[in-house]
Write an enzyme that holds these catalytic residues in place. Sequence first.
Site, PDB file in Angstrom:
ATOM      1  N   ASP A  21      44.938 -27.232 -30.017  1.00 48.31           N
ATOM      2  CA  ASP A  21      44.620 -26.224 -28.881  1.00 48.31           C
ATOM      3  C   ASP A  21      45.513 -24.882 -28.615  1.00 48.31           C
ATOM      4  O   ASP A  21      46.531 -25.167 -28.960  1.00 48.31           O
ATOM      5  CB  ASP A  21      44.843 -27.099 -27.409  1.00 48.31           C
ATOM      6  CG  ASP A  21      44.349 -28.372 -27.349  1.00 48.31           C
ATOM      7  OD1 ASP A  21      43.574 -28.845 -28.402  1.00 48.31           O
ATOM      8  OD2 ASP A  21      44.564 -29.056 -26.410  1.00 48.31           O
ATOM      9  N   GLU A 196      39.823 -32.564 -20.431  1.00 47.19           N
ATOM     10  CA  GLU A 196      40.995 -32.099 -20.982  1.00 47.19           C
ATOM     11  C   GLU A 196      41.046 -30.569 -20.674  1.00 47.19           C
ATOM     12  O   GLU A 196      39.931 -30.009 -20.456  1.00 47.19           O
ATOM     13  CB  GLU A 196      41.304 -32.473 -22.444  1.00 47.19           C
ATOM     14  CG  GLU A 196      41.123 -33.557 -22.891  1.00 47.19           C
ATOM     15  CD  GLU A 196      41.364 -34.089 -24.461  1.00 47.19           C
ATOM     16  OE1 GLU A 196      41.985 -35.041 -24.842  1.00 47.19           O
ATOM     17  OE2 GLU A 196      40.686 -33.483 -25.235  1.00 47.19           O
TER      18      GLU A 196
END
Length: 474
Positions: A21, A196
């Site tokens: 990420d 998330e």
Amino acid sequence: MYDEQFRQQFHFSPKEKWMNDPNGLVYYKGEYHLFYQYHPNSSVWGPMHWGHAVSEDLMQWEELPIALYPDELGQIFSGSAVIDKENTSGLKSSDEEDVIVAIFTHHGEDNEKQSIAYSNDRGRTWTKYHGNPVIENPGMKDFRDPKVFWHEQTQKWIMSLACGDQIQFYGSRNLIDWTFLSTFGSEYGAHGGVWECPDLIQLEVEGEKEKKWVLIVSINPGGPNGGSVVQYFIGDFDGEVFTCDDEKETIKWADFGRDFYAAVTWSNVHEPVWIGWMSNWQYANQVPTDPFRSVMSIPRKLKIRRDNNEWKLVQTPIDLSLFYKDTILLNEDVTLLPLEPKQIELKELQVMVDAKVRENQSSSFTLTLKGEKEQLQIVFDCVKQEVRVDRTRSGDVSFSEYFASVDKMPLNELNDFILIVDKSSIELFVNQGSSVMTELFYPSEQNYTLEWNATDGEVHLSNVSIHHIESTWK
Ligand code: FRU
């Protein structure tokens, strides 16, 4: 200059090892900071650090030393960064620089809590706050990925946090003491996996004065084509509660491709822009790249469009024109006759195609990146009203049973598209960015053509431009 096989040439990837990420996206004094989930000792996921890169233009990146290392509280999971201009945190120590505060998850053994770190030297060195964590774990297994912004109306910092398959909001005056505000999500959206990397932002509505709030939420698994994907909700935020304007059953996907995840926006910018991790948890650890594993998407500008009274998130790539090198076509009209494919030779798989569809009498037409044996095919199917990306024969698909796929995106009409190809990825933006697909592929041949084919009727394209794109590696 990195030029290994499959290395994207104008998308950010670390020199080596594992990345996932994007984290801590923040702009400060001419630099866009990109932190990212990073494992410096391996090219598979492992103890997470924050890697770091900076750019002046979101295209040419310089990798800097690792910003945050795991410690006794745990690994450094995803999070965000803000410029604390008013020194609300009291962590500023330099006369010249604002303090940058990073808010992240400390991931200990089955115990996730939120912590902060700060930098008084333009993000070059970081100190973890001595009173970490700033939010303790309330007894939830998944409790992570804080994304923080300053809410002007209520004069406080707001944090969105992923909690199981819901989002919690917290508020703070100083980035240190946080109060729980509200929860969103039990009745809305897709719940096929854990939620998330949330992000709550206010975006302009195209052509209107109104602004809307958008809550971005990644979900893994549960995507329409399998695996991890980004969904979003449009509504309002009053400083405490997010209310969604959509019907409860409505599910909105930001990108129908398999390879766009954990996308979040930059803070401290005038024009909203985000970036996503170009991979999918189904096979991210197995993709055949070396010595790096994973790459970021092209940064994309964001706004909202009202489309038949439905709100849509619209994404368009940032301007690449400074990096155009050879122009293959410039604003030309192209007519495709049924079953008379047009082939354009590509010098390399680094190309941007831009086209308007003026008239279409064919039930479908295809755009194919074609080697001798391998191909990646995009089908615009007007009968089934969908776009398909077929990567089943696109090169190496053997590394994971989940990779070879024909992925679909619904599409009512086709007016225009932009296609960005960079060595081992495609990003397709349809109808001024209102429908998007991002996909990886691993071609192994030397020569590729771009083949255009109408199946059973004429297709008239206008303003067709095709440019090769320069490498942004120095
Ligand atoms: C999303 C994610 C986050 C987490 C990080 C760990 O891809 O699972 O929820 O913070 O990756 O690397």
